[in-house]
Design a protein around this motif. Structure first.
Motif, mmCIF file in Angstrom:
data_model
loop_
_atom_site.group_PDB
_atom_site.id
_atom_site.type_symbol
_atom_site.label_atom_id
_atom_site.label_comp_id
_atom_site.label_asym_id
_atom_site.label_seq_id
_atom_site.Cartn_x
_atom_site.Cartn_y
_atom_site.Cartn_z
ATOM 1 N N ILE A 1 0.861 -1.177 0.000
ATOM 2 C CA ILE A 1 0.000 0.000 0.000
ATOM 3 C C ILE A 1 0.901 1.233 0.000
ATOM 4 O O ILE A 1 1.798 1.357 0.844
ATOM 5 N N TYR A 2 0.661 2.113 -0.960
ATOM 6 C CA TYR A 2 1.419 3.365 -1.025
ATOM 7 C C TYR A 2 0.439 4.517 -1.159
ATOM 8 O O TYR A 2 -0.446 4.464 -2.011
ATOM 9 N N PRO A 3 0.598 5.525 -0.301
ATOM 10 C CA PRO A 3 1.549 5.633 0.814
ATOM 11 C C PRO A 3 1.167 4.707 1.964
ATOM 12 O O PRO A 3 -0.020 4.419 2.166
ATOM 13 N N SER A 4 2.154 4.277 2.700
ATOM 14 C CA SER A 4 1.925 3.290 3.754
ATOM 15 C C SER A 4 1.007 3.814 4.854
ATOM 16 O O SER A 4 0.348 3.028 5.533
ATOM 17 N N GLN A 5 0.944 5.142 5.017
ATOM 18 C CA GLN A 5 0.064 5.725 6.036
ATOM 19 C C GLN A 5 -1.414 5.434 5.760
ATOM 20 O O GLN A 5 -2.252 5.523 6.650
ATOM 21 N N HIS A 6 -1.716 5.076 4.520
ATOM 22 C CA HIS A 6 -3.116 4.829 4.141
ATOM 23 C C HIS A 6 -3.495 3.352 4.223
ATOM 24 O O HIS A 6 -4.576 2.965 3.789
ATOM 25 N N ARG A 7 -2.618 2.556 4.782
ATOM 26 C CA ARG A 7 -2.916 1.127 4.904
ATOM 27 C C ARG A 7 -4.193 0.865 5.724
ATOM 28 O O ARG A 7 -5.017 0.041 5.316
ATOM 29 N N PRO A 8 -4.401 1.532 6.868
ATOM 30 C CA PRO A 8 -5.654 1.294 7.603
ATOM 31 C C PRO A 8 -6.896 1.620 6.777
ATOM 32 O O PRO A 8 -7.927 0.952 6.899
ATOM 33 N N ASP A 9 -6.816 2.637 5.937
ATOM 34 C CA ASP A 9 -7.949 3.000 5.086
ATOM 35 C C ASP A 9 -8.201 1.920 4.037
ATOM 36 O O ASP A 9 -9.354 1.582 3.748
ATOM 37 N N ALA A 10 -7.121 1.376 3.472
ATOM 38 C CA ALA A 10 -7.268 0.316 2.479
ATOM 39 C C ALA A 10 -7.899 -0.920 3.109
ATOM 40 O O ALA A 10 -8.765 -1.574 2.505
#
Length: 358
Positions: free
Chosen positions: A167-176
Motif C-alpha cells: 500500500i502506497y503511501p503506507s500511512q493509508h494502509r488502515p484506510d485500504a
C-alpha cells in the motif's frame, strides 16, 4: 500452476510497453491463450515463468482477476480504447454495480477542499440507493473521498499505481483495510510493481474509465487530477468541477476546466445527481409506469425487447449491458436506441445510460 488467466497475465507482461499491440493480438486471435500460442517473440519464456509465479501468488492471497474474456469485466472500462488486459482486485469490489463517481483533486488539499469532499460523498450516500466512490488512494482529496465513503458505509474502490502486495503511501494502509469490506483495491499491476511516476499517470485512466461521472474538487494549474479530467473527456464521461476563488491556487485547475467548458460547475451532490438524471431517494417512490405506450406498437421485435428491459430498470441501463444481455452487435443496439429515442420511447442520459420515457 496454470489458470486460464495465466495467458492474459503473460501477454500483458510481454506487451507491457505496447498495450495497443496486446489488444490487437486479442482481437485477432480471439483470446489470450490462442494469441500466446501463435506468436513467437523474444522474452516469452521469461514472461511465462513470471505469469506462473503471479498465478500462484494470486491463488494464495485471494485475489480476484478480471480479464477481457470475463463477462463481469467492468463494462464501463471495457468501452475505453486503452482498457487494461488484466485487472487484479482485493476485497468486495463490484465495479459494475450502481452509480460510479470518481472524485479526484490535489494532494495538497485545503481544509475547504476536504470539507467539500466530505459533504459531496455524504450527500451522495444519503440521496442515492447505490453509489460507489472511486479514487486513487493518494494524499489530499483522494484519501478524503475514500475516508468519507468508509464513514458513510458505502463502497469505495482504491486504484493504486502498484501491485496488491503493498500500500502506497503506507500511512493509508488502515484506510485500504477498512475499504475491503465494502469495496477494496483494483489495479492492473502485478505484485512487486513499484509505485513509479509513470504508473500514476497510467492509473488515472482506470479512475476515469470506471466512472459514470468524474468530479474534480480542487486542482492546481497542473497536476494528476487534470490528467484524469482530460481522460474523462476522452472517454465521454461526464466531468464536473467545484469552483473556487480566482486567487486560490487550489482552484486554478477547476476554474480553468469550467471556463473552457470542459467541466460542468457544481456546488453540491444534488446538482450532480440532477445533471446526471439519476433518481434521488426522495423521488424513488414515484409511481412507475408499467403499461407499454401505444407508440411501442411501431417497434421492431428487437426494439420491443430493449424497451421491456428498460421498463424494468427505473434507473436506466447502460448500453453495454444491453449489448451483453441481448448478445447483439453494439452498432445494432445503438441504432435501435437512436430510433427509439426519435420515437419518444427512450431517453439518452449522460454516461451511455438509457431510460424508458415514463
Amino acid at each position: 500452476m496454470e489458470k486460464a488467466y495465466t495467458y492474459d497475465i503473460a501477454l500483458s507482461l510481454l506487451c507491457r510497453n505496447s498495450l495497443r499491440r496486446a489488444l490487437q493480438l486479442l482481437d485477432h486471435y480471439g483470446n489470450a491463450q490462442e494469441a500466446w500460442r501463435a506468436i513467437d517473440q523474444e522474452g516469452m519464456r521469461e514472461c511465462w515463468q513470471r505469469a506462473l509465479r503471479e498465478t500462484e501468488w494470486i491463488e494464495s492471497h485471494g485475489i480476484r482477476v478480471y480479464t477481457l474474456a470475463d463477462d463481469d469485466y467492468p463494462y464501463r472500462l471495457r468501452q475505453c480504447p486503452d482498457r487494461p488486459l488484466v485487472l487484479y482486485a482485493k476485497g468486495n469490489v463490484r465495479p459494475s454495480d450502481g452509480h460510479m463517481v470518481s472524485i479526484v483533486g490535489t494532494r495538497r488539499a485545503s481544509e475547504r477542499g476536504r470539507e467539500m469532499t466530505e459533504a459531496l460523498v455524504r450527500d451522495l450516500a444519503a440521496m442515492l440507493d447505490r453509489v460507489t466512490i472511486v479514487s486513487g488512494g493518494a494524499y489530499g482529496i483522494d484519501i478524503a473521498a475514500h475516508r468519507a465513503a468508509i464513514r458513510c458505509n458505502i463502497p469505495t474502490i482504491i486504484v493504486p499505481a502498484h501491485g496488491l502486495d503493498r500500500i502506497y503511501p503506507s500511512q493509508h494502509r488502515p484506510d485500504a483495510i477498512a475499504a475491503l469490506a465494502h469495496g477494496g483495491l483494483l489495479t492492473e499491476h502485478v505484485s512487486g510493481t513499484e509505485p513509479v511516476a509513470a504508473n500514476f499517470v497510467q492509473r488515472n485512466r482506470i479512475v476515469a474509465g470506471l466512472a459514470d461521472a468524474v468530479v474534480v474538487v480542487e486542482s492546481r494549474e497542473k497536476g494528476g487530477s487534470l490528467i484524469t479530467a482530460r481522460m474523462a473527456g476522452d472517454y465521454d464521461r461526464e466531468l464536473f468541477a467545484f469552483p473556487g476563488r480566482p486567487t486560490d491556487e487550489n482552484a486554478l485547475g477547476c476554474n480553468m476546466l469550467i471556463r473552457r467548458q470542459q467541466a460542468q460547475l457544481i456546488n453540491n451532490a444534488a446538482e450532480l445527481i440532477e445533471t446526471m438524471g439519476w433518481t434521488a431517494r426522495s423521488e424513488a417512490h414515484r409511481p412507475v409506469q408499467t403499461a407499454i405506450p401505444e407508440m411501442m406498437a411501431d417497434l421492431t421485435p428487437e426494439q420491443s425487447n430493449l424497451a421491456r428491459m428498460l421498463q424494468e430498470a427505473e434507473e436506466g441501463i447502460h448500453i453495454n449491458l444491453m449489448v451483453m444481455e441481448t448478445a447483439r452487435d453494439y452498432s445494432d443496439v445503438a441504432s435501435d436506441l437512436v430510433m427509439m429515442e426519435m420515437l419518444g420511447v427512450v431517453k439518452a442520459m449522460p454516461g451511455g445510460i438509457y431510460r424508458i420515457v415514463r
